[in-house]
Design a protein around this motif. Structure first.
Motif, PDB file in Angstrom:
ATOM      1  N   ILE C 254       0.840  -1.196   0.000  1.00 37.11           N
ATOM      2  CA  ILE C 254       0.000   0.000   0.000  1.00 37.11           C
ATOM      3  C   ILE C 254       0.874   1.245   0.000  1.00 37.11           C
ATOM      4  CG2 ILE C 254      -1.545   1.402   1.459  1.00 37.11           C
ATOM      5  CD1 ILE C 254      -3.272  -0.645   0.551  1.00 37.11           C
ATOM      6  N   PHE C 255       1.955   1.188   0.782  1.00 38.93           N
ATOM      7  CA  PHE C 255       2.759   2.399   0.905  1.00 38.93           C
ATOM      8  C   PHE C 255       3.756   2.578  -0.233  1.00 38.93           C
ATOM      9  CE2 PHE C 255       1.137   2.371   5.219  1.00 38.93           C
ATOM     10  CZ  PHE C 255       0.906   3.705   5.418  1.00 38.93           C
ATOM     11  N   THR C 256       4.127   1.468  -0.867  1.00 41.03           N
ATOM     12  CA  THR C 256       5.104   1.629  -1.936  1.00 41.03           C
ATOM     13  C   THR C 256       4.444   1.717  -3.303  1.00 41.03           C
ATOM     14  OG1 THR C 256       5.407  -0.767  -1.860  1.00 41.03           O
ATOM     15  CG2 THR C 256       7.080   0.606  -0.785  1.00 41.03           C
ATOM     16  N   MET C 257       3.460   0.868  -3.547  1.00 40.50           N
ATOM     17  CA  MET C 257       2.793   0.987  -4.850  1.00 40.50           C
ATOM     18  C   MET C 257       1.284   0.841  -4.738  1.00 40.50           C
ATOM     19  SD  MET C 257       4.405  -2.438  -6.414  1.00 40.50           S
ATOM     20  CE  MET C 257       5.145  -3.674  -5.414  1.00 40.50           C
ATOM     21  N   PRO C 258       0.650   1.901  -4.260  1.00 45.82           N
ATOM     22  CA  PRO C 258      -0.807   1.862  -4.172  1.00 45.82           C
ATOM     23  C   PRO C 258      -1.414   1.758  -5.565  1.00 45.82           C
ATOM     24  CG  PRO C 258       0.001   4.076  -3.752  1.00 45.82           C
ATOM     25  CD  PRO C 258       1.196   3.195  -3.825  1.00 45.82           C
ATOM     26  N   LYS C 259      -2.502   0.973  -5.651  1.00 47.53           N
ATOM     27  CA  LYS C 259      -3.099   0.777  -6.971  1.00 47.53           C
ATOM     28  C   LYS C 259      -4.101   1.873  -7.273  1.00 47.53           C
ATOM     29  CE  LYS C 259      -2.545  -4.203  -6.641  1.00 47.53           C
ATOM     30  NZ  LYS C 259      -3.232  -5.339  -6.018  1.00 47.53           N
ATOM     31  N   ASP C 260      -4.725   2.407  -6.214  1.00 49.75           N
ATOM     32  CA  ASP C 260      -5.781   3.389  -6.431  1.00 49.75           C
ATOM     33  C   ASP C 260      -5.208   4.803  -6.406  1.00 49.75           C
ATOM     34  OD1 ASP C 260      -8.939   3.697  -6.299  1.00 49.75           O
ATOM     35  OD2 ASP C 260      -8.010   5.280  -5.069  1.00 49.75           O
ATOM     36  N   LYS C 261      -5.796   5.664  -7.226  1.00 47.56           N
ATOM     37  CA  LYS C 261      -5.280   7.025  -7.305  1.00 47.56           C
ATOM     38  C   LYS C 261      -5.510   7.804  -6.024  1.00 47.56           C
ATOM     39  CE  LYS C 261      -5.188   8.059 -12.188  1.00 47.56           C
ATOM     40  NZ  LYS C 261      -5.982   8.593 -13.301  1.00 47.56           N
ATOM     41  N   GLN C 262      -6.721   7.609  -5.447  1.00 47.82           N
ATOM     42  CA  GLN C 262      -7.035   8.306  -4.192  1.00 47.82           C
ATOM     43  C   GLN C 262      -6.057   7.895  -3.105  1.00 47.82           C
ATOM     44  OE1 GLN C 262     -11.058   7.335  -3.364  1.00 47.82           O
ATOM     45  NE2 GLN C 262     -11.875   9.072  -4.498  1.00 47.82           N
ATOM     46  N   THR C 263      -5.825   6.599  -3.013  1.00 44.64           N
ATOM     47  CA  THR C 263      -4.896   6.110  -2.001  1.00 44.64           C
ATOM     48  C   THR C 263      -3.531   6.758  -2.199  1.00 44.64           C
ATOM     49  OG1 THR C 263      -6.022   4.011  -2.275  1.00 44.64           O
ATOM     50  CG2 THR C 263      -4.109   4.026  -0.836  1.00 44.64           C
ATOM     51  N   GLU C 264      -3.121   6.774  -3.435  1.00 44.92           N
ATOM     52  CA  GLU C 264      -1.808   7.335  -3.736  1.00 44.92           C
ATOM     53  C   GLU C 264      -1.755   8.807  -3.324  1.00 44.92           C
ATOM     54  OE1 GLU C 264      -0.717   7.142  -7.828  1.00 44.92           O
ATOM     55  OE2 GLU C 264       1.246   7.984  -7.409  1.00 44.92           O
ATOM     56  N   ALA C 265      -2.854   9.504  -3.634  1.00 42.09           N
ATOM     57  CA  ALA C 265      -2.905  10.923  -3.293  1.00 42.09           C
ATOM     58  C   ALA C 265      -2.795  11.122  -1.784  1.00 42.09           C
ATOM     59  CB  ALA C 265      -4.211  11.529  -3.801  1.00 42.09           C
ATOM     60  N   TYR C 266      -3.474  10.260  -1.027  1.00 45.74           N
ATOM     61  CA  TYR C 266      -3.424  10.398   0.427  1.00 45.74           C
ATOM     62  C   TYR C 266      -2.052  10.061   0.963  1.00 45.74           C
ATOM     63  CZ  TYR C 266      -4.611   9.791   5.321  1.00 45.74           C
ATOM     64  OH  TYR C 266      -4.653   9.895   6.680  1.00 45.74           O
ATOM     65  N   ILE C 267      -1.513   8.944   0.458  1.00 53.43           N
ATOM     66  CA  ILE C 267      -0.206   8.493   0.946  1.00 53.43           C
ATOM     67  C   ILE C 267       0.853   9.559   0.684  1.00 53.43           C
ATOM     68  CG2 ILE C 267       1.609   6.750   0.665  1.00 53.43           C
ATOM     69  CD1 ILE C 267      -0.697   5.245   1.580  1.00 53.43           C
ATOM     70  N   SER C 268       0.747  10.148  -0.500  1.00 55.21           N
ATOM     71  CA  SER C 268       1.791  11.118  -0.832  1.00 55.21           C
ATOM     72  C   SER C 268       1.477  12.497  -0.267  1.00 55.21           C
ATOM     73  CB  SER C 268       1.972  11.194  -2.345  1.00 55.21           C
ATOM     74  OG  SER C 268       0.725  11.478  -2.933  1.00 55.21           O
ATOM     75  N   GLY C 269       0.370  12.566   0.490  1.00 51.82           N
ATOM     76  CA  GLY C 269       0.122  13.799   1.242  1.00 51.82           C
ATOM     77  C   GLY C 269      -0.659  14.840   0.489  1.00 51.82           C
ATOM     78  N   ARG C 270      -1.311  14.453  -0.615  1.00 49.78           N
ATOM     79  CA  ARG C 270      -2.046  15.462  -1.347  1.00 49.78           C
ATOM     80  C   ARG C 270      -3.466  15.666  -0.793  1.00 49.78           C
ATOM     81  NH1 ARG C 270      -1.573  13.434  -6.983  1.00 49.78           N
ATOM     82  NH2 ARG C 270       0.050  12.039  -6.227  1.00 49.78           N
TER      83      ARG C 270
END
Lengths: 434, 461, 272
Positions: C254-270
């Protein structure tokens, strides 16, 4: 403690133990819930019992029995001086005119029977005739049918409180009177209708003509004095303590003092009135002004405490906004804080006034218990108040006073309900604001 | 011309000063001068200057002429009345006062007529003095204020200063009330203890107050009057105890049910219903106790072979208990609601039943507040008057039996002080001593309860 | 019993692996309503035995609400309604037969703010065993208290003052006391609702260490605002957004390669 062989229970073991205890614990839980229900049920049924007992006695108290008679209004006998002045009518012989028209219906024979017949009609009948003549002198010389209140014993008999079966010697009315009453009912002359006296009459020892008007007006006057003194003083004190008072010893003393005053038994305020206002200042007893002053001192702590809470509830942001555009502290308070706190202050004041309206003990001690027939015309005329009237009537022996007392209580309760409803509405309004 | 017209006159004068002050300020403004405050502040300033001193002198004269005349008029009361044992200043004054108003029944003694005429004359003179003093103050000091008006004058600040000091003054009333209460009981109590030793009052077992006149009338009955207050306090204690036995369980269980088990709807119905009980006047409870509950209990008692007095402690205590249910339930409900939700969550999170959360978590946490509510209820019960006057009777029996008739401190105070008293007799004075003890007891209870509540609040805030 | 056949046969929009091999709790199509408002939409997820799973997501995304459904803490809120099925060991926990008391004894909970009872430290820990009747003697109770305090790492710090009030401890100690209180009833699962949000970093580190220890014996579901915390302690992570479960998977993934865009946005702090 580690020496025994026990070890931590596994989850399975634990949940088995828990499951086995659950039924017992649930029962206990249900029991507590039932106790709570019973407690509320008891409290509510007490309330219902109280209301039913008061209303079942009080509603009939608004009605009473009347007898209708055809009276010949003899000008010479009613108005001996002939000038239609109240004094002349007072000296007139209305009583015997009423009795004569009664005798025509029931034909009493001999002095004994006449004496019995006299007991039927309320002693107030002559006042009623005088009043009618004063209102309209054209009726003089005519024969008209007039309804008079019957005496309280007859009223109680007609209601069935005095029983026919009771032996004559133990009854408050004898057989002759009963015979006459029967005759009157046979001729349809007895009627049961809304009482003329309960709302418009004033204090009287004769229960059939006693009413609450004097006490009611006394209550209103007393309450008005109480409000005029307590509300401004209470609000002013609350504003001072919340906004201006320096945090020092004196302020602290005042605050503790107000809290303690709220706990002082009401009877003590009566002593204060007696010893200071009457004893030192030489104020006359029994006047609504004095009653209102004593009650004002009594309700002051309630008003101060609730007003302070209301002021405190105004959000500081509103004050900041006013200060921000250069309003002075006093302007901020008078223009912004007080209007917003007003519903809360009024709620507290209404609750205090409701307390004052129902208060009895301190007023007894400053002489508002005196038997006062006149209806007070101002705050310096002697008067009494509703609760004191209730207290006095409750003490009288006549059966009919029980109903009249209950009726007076109903009037008092209706007023209190109105006041409390007003307080609830104000509180709702207050809650909606922020 | 009477007191009222004078008052209206004073108000009119200050209104006039307002008009002048306002007008002057406006005219300054019209001359394009920049004023320090809004024009109406100048008007208010002058008006306050006029009304405050004049109203003060008006009230001062009104109050003190009453005091002065009621003392002076005693000159007109015949010596034999003044010196008679049943002389009562208040009754004599009322007699004269009634004559002044023109209310009297039958023949008046000569001295009353003379005294009342004198009183009327004095009243008129006093009114004239009052008229001149107040009116000249209203005009004179008002003019001084008016003279102060000029362009630089900061009228708003002055007005505000005056108003703030008025606000401060009104907060003194509460203190004055307390002082008044203390004075009204202390002096009379001291006089009482000069006649009756405090030890007899506090520890005596018989309460049988007698007017001195009555004692003299029955010769050789001097020893009859006794002022041992123990039966009264026992009676008060007994009735309060019965009231608590009714109200504490009902109040507490109701509070627990309403705050923990009831849903919103039940709560919104039953909470106000319980509070109605607190709003019913005590005289109504007294009537209910004397005419409904007491006969019910007596009849019920005789059915099961118990001899219940017609004015039993039980009936009065029971009805008083009903009255104080809401004091306990509301306050306890408040403190139970003040127990933080997190503690409840902790309990439920561990798998507690409601019962367990209530008994193990909520009640221990809310206990100080609950105790405080009970103490306040006790102080309420001790100070309650009308129910006991109407339903508990006046027989000062030293009895712990709830079926007996007993009397209480408040009931005795009322019966002694209602009606015509002789101010000097030990009987009248005893009411003040009783009131003093009553005040001391309720204040101690109240202090303690507030202290507990304060401690409790600090714990959770 | 929830029938075995349709457990793993569920429609879901969630990305990632919602199933586990050894499921302890099985949630299927869970909806939660507060009155009219829907707080949780169609969430399906398994929680395995002895795993540490963290729920992350922006504020108000429903992760705490969902957590409180798992031991029916939402029962205390009148307006709250739960639809769908949640089962513990294949028994539906919202079934009428299930007593919430037994359920909560199996699923313990630790709250955001440390909430020790205003009683002694000993009483705090002993309270659960006492009400559930887990000990038959004083010695057993003492043993449970000692062991729970040892497991929560508090024993050494408080063993000399067991009778002093629990509210007198520091924030971190209080929270560990609450954990000790929870494990004293021998639960299978512990729910933790942002247990470190009120604590300083040092106390937080201690609690995290403790959670890692406890993970060997219990299933732990932890709601957290701190992604680093989720990354440090959990094996699996679930990302919630606006009441929906967006993505579940191994924490690393989840933290290295999230599949979902929303997840990615949250993880990367957006967002967040």
């Amino acid at each position: 403690m580690n020496k025994n062989n026990s070890k931590m229970l596994t989850a399975d073991e634990a949940s088995k133990i828990v499951a086995s205890s659950v039924i017992r614990r649930r029962k206990k839980d249900a029991r507590l819930k039932t106790y709570g229900r019973i407690a509320i049920g008891l409290a509510v049924s007490f309330l219902i019992f109280l209301f039913v007992s008061i209303f079942s006695k009080g509603i009939p108290g608004f009605f009473q029995y009347y007898v209708t008679l055809d009276v010949y209004l003899d000008r010479d006998r009613l108005d001996p001086k002939g000038d239609l002045s109240p004094e002349s009518l007072y000296n007139g012989d209305a009583r015997s005119i009423v009795l004569e028209s009664l005798y025509k219906v029931i034909n009493p024979k001999g002095r004994k029977e006449k004496k019995a017949a006299k007991k039927i009609i309320s002693s107030n009948a002559d006042v009623r005739i005088s009043k009618m003549v004063l209102d309209n002198s054209k009726i003089l010389g005519k024969t008209i049918s007039i309804t008079f209140a019957v005496d309280d014993d007859i009223d109680s008999f007609l209601r069935g409180y005095i029983k026919r079966e009771t032996p004559s010697s133990e009854r408050r009315i004898n057989d002759t009177v009963i015979k006459f009453v029967d005759k009157l009912s046979a001729e349809n002359r007895i009627s049961y209708k809304f009482s003329d006296y309960i709302l418009t009459g004033s204090a009287s020892r004769s229960p059939e003509i006693a009413g609450i008007k004097g006490a009611f007006i006394g209550s209103m006057l007393t309450l008005a004095v109480c409000f005029i003194i307590a509300f401004p003083l209470g609000v002013a004190t609350a504003v001072y303590l919340e906004e201006f008072a320096p945090k020092n010893r004196i302020t602290e003393i005042i605050e503790v003092n107000i809290n303690n005053l709220a706990a002082v038994p009401s009877v003590v305020f009566g002593i204060l009135g007696l010893a200071i206002f009457i004893g030192v200042f030489g104020m006359p007893r029994s006047i609504p002004l004095l009653g209102g002053m004593v009650l004002a001192l009594m309700t002051l702590p309630t008003i101060i405490i609730s007003s302070r809470a209301a002021i405190r509830a105004v959000p500081p942001s509103i004050k900041d906004a006013a200060y921000g555009i250069g309003a002075s502290k006093l302007q901020t308070i008078f223009h912004h804080v007080l209007p917003l706190a007003m519903p809360g202050m009024l709620t507290g004041t209404i609750i205090g006034m409701a307390q004052a309206l129902g208060e009895t003990a301190p007023l007894l001690m400053i002489g508002m218990v005196a038997f006062i027939v006149d209806i007070p015309g101002g705050v310096t005329d002697p008067g009494t108040v509703l609760p004191v009237q209730i207290f006095m009537w409750a003490d009288f022996a006549e059966r009919m006073f029980i109903q009249k007392t209950s009726s007076a209580i109903i009037v008092l309760l209706v007023f209190l309900i109105f006041m409390n409803a007003a307080a609830v509405i104000l509180r709702k309004k207050l809650e909606r604001r922020w | 011309m009477n007191e009222y017209t004078l008052l209206i006159l004073l108000l009119l004068i200050s209104l006039l000063w307002f008009y002048f002050g306002n007008k002057t300020a406006l005219s300054l403004k019209n001359k394009q001068l920049k004023l320090n405050s809004l024009p109406h502040y100048y008007g208010i300033y002058v008006a306050l200057y006029s009304i405050i001193p004049s109203l003060f002198s008006y009230l001062l004269i009104l109050v003190f002429d009453g005091i002065l005349f009621s003392n002076l008029i005693m000159e007109f009361v015949p010596k034999e009345i003044l010196n008679s044992p049943d002389f009562n200043k208040i009754i004599v004054l009322a007699q004269i006062d009634n004559a002044v108003r023109g209310i009297y029944f039958g023949e008046q003694p000569d001295w009353v007529t003379i005294a009342s005429n004198q009183m009327i004359e004095w009243n008129n003179q006093s009114l004239i003095v009052n008229f001149f003093c107040s009116i000249s103050l209203a005009l004179g000091i008002g003019y001084l204020g008016f003279k102060n008006i000029h362009q630089e004058f900061r009228s708003r600040n002055s007005v505000e200063k005056i108003i703030i000091s008025l606000l401060g003054l009104s907060s003194i009333i509460a203190i004055l009330t307390t002082i008044g209460i203390v004075f009204s009981v202390i002096f009379e109590s001291l006089r009482f203890f000069a006649i009756i030793p405090a030890s007899e009052f506090l520890f005596g077992l018989t309460w049988n107050p007698q007017f001195e006149g009555a004692e003299r009338a029955g010769s050789g009955q001097e020893g009859l009057a006794s002022y041992g207050s123990v039966p009264l306090f026992v009676g008060t204690f007994l009735i309060s105890l019965i009231a608590l036995c009714v109200s504490v369980p009902i109040g507490l269980f109701s509070a627990v049910y309403l705050s923990e088990y009831a849903n919103k709807k039940e709560r919104s119905i039953f909470k106000p219903l319980l509070e109605i009980l607190a709003g019913i006047p005590t005289v109504v409870y007294g009537f209910f106790a004397a005419l409904t509950v007491a006969p019910l209990m007596r009849n019920g008692g005789s059915l099961i072979g118990l001899d219940v007095a017609s004015e039993s402690a039980l009936a009065a205590g029971f009805v008083m208990g009903i009255m104080i249910i809401p004091f306990i339930s509301s306050l306890s409900d408040d403190v139970i609601n003040a127990v933080p939700q997190s503690l409840r969550d902790a309990g439920y999170g561990l798998g507690s039943t409601k019962n367990e959360v209530i008994t193990n978590v909520i009640i221990p946490a809310a206990l100080p507040g609950i105790i405080a509510s009970i103490i306040l209820a006790v102080s309420r019960a001790i100070g309650e008057t009308m129910i006991v006057v109407m339903a508990a009777g006046l027989a000062a029996n030293l009895s712990f039996n709830p079926l007996d008739a007993v009397t209480t401190v408040t009931a005795q105070i009322v019966t002694i002080l209602v009606g015509d008293q002789e101010f000097e007799s030990a009987k009248t004075l005893s009411a003040f001593a009783l009131a003093l003890t009553l005040i001391v007891i309720t204040l101690i209870l109240n202090f303690y309860a507030l202290h507990v509540v304060k401690k409790y609040r600090e714990q959770y805030e | 019993m929830v029938s075995n056949s349709n457990i793993n046969n569920v429609k879901t929009k969630t990305i990632g692996e919602i199933f586990s091999k050894d499921p302890k709790i099985i949630c299927r199509n869970v909806d939660v309503f507060y009155g009219e408002k829907q707080a949780i939409k169609d969430v399906s997820i398994d929680i395995a035995s002895r795993e540490i799973i963290s729920f992350i997501g922006p504020s108000g995304c429903g992760k705490s609400t969902f957590l409180r459904c798992l031991n029916r803490m939402n029962d205390t809120i009148d307006t709250c309604k739960v639809k769908g099925s949640i089962s513990l060991d294949k028994e539906d926990i919202y079934d009428e037969k299930i007593d919430v008391v037994t359920l909560r004894a199996k699923i313990g909970m630790v709250f955001q703010k440390p909430n020790p009872f205003p009683k002694s430290i000993y009483e705090n820990v002993a309270y659960g065993p006492k009400i559930h009747g887990l000990s038959s003697s004083k010695e057993e109770l003492d043993f449970i208290v000692e062991n729970s305090l040892k497991d929560s790492g508090l024993w050494e710090e408080v063993k000399d003052r067991l009778q002093s009030p629990g509210t007198g401890l520091s924030g971190g100690q209080q929270q560990r006391l609450c954990i000790a209180r929870a494990i004293a009833v021998s639960p299978e699962i512990i729910l933790m609702d942002e247990p470190c949000s009120a604590l300083d970093p040092i106390a937080t580190a201690k609690i995290e260490e403790l959670i890692n220890q406890l993970g060997k014996n219990y299933s732990i579901v932890i709601v957290t605002h701190s992604m680093q915390q989720a990354a440090r302690i959990s094996q699996r992570t679930a990302y919630f957004h606006l009441g929906e479960l967006i993505e579940v998977g191994e924490t690393k993934k989840i933290f290295t390669m999230p599949k979902d865009k929303q997840t990615e946005a949250y993880i990367s702090g957006r967002i967040g």
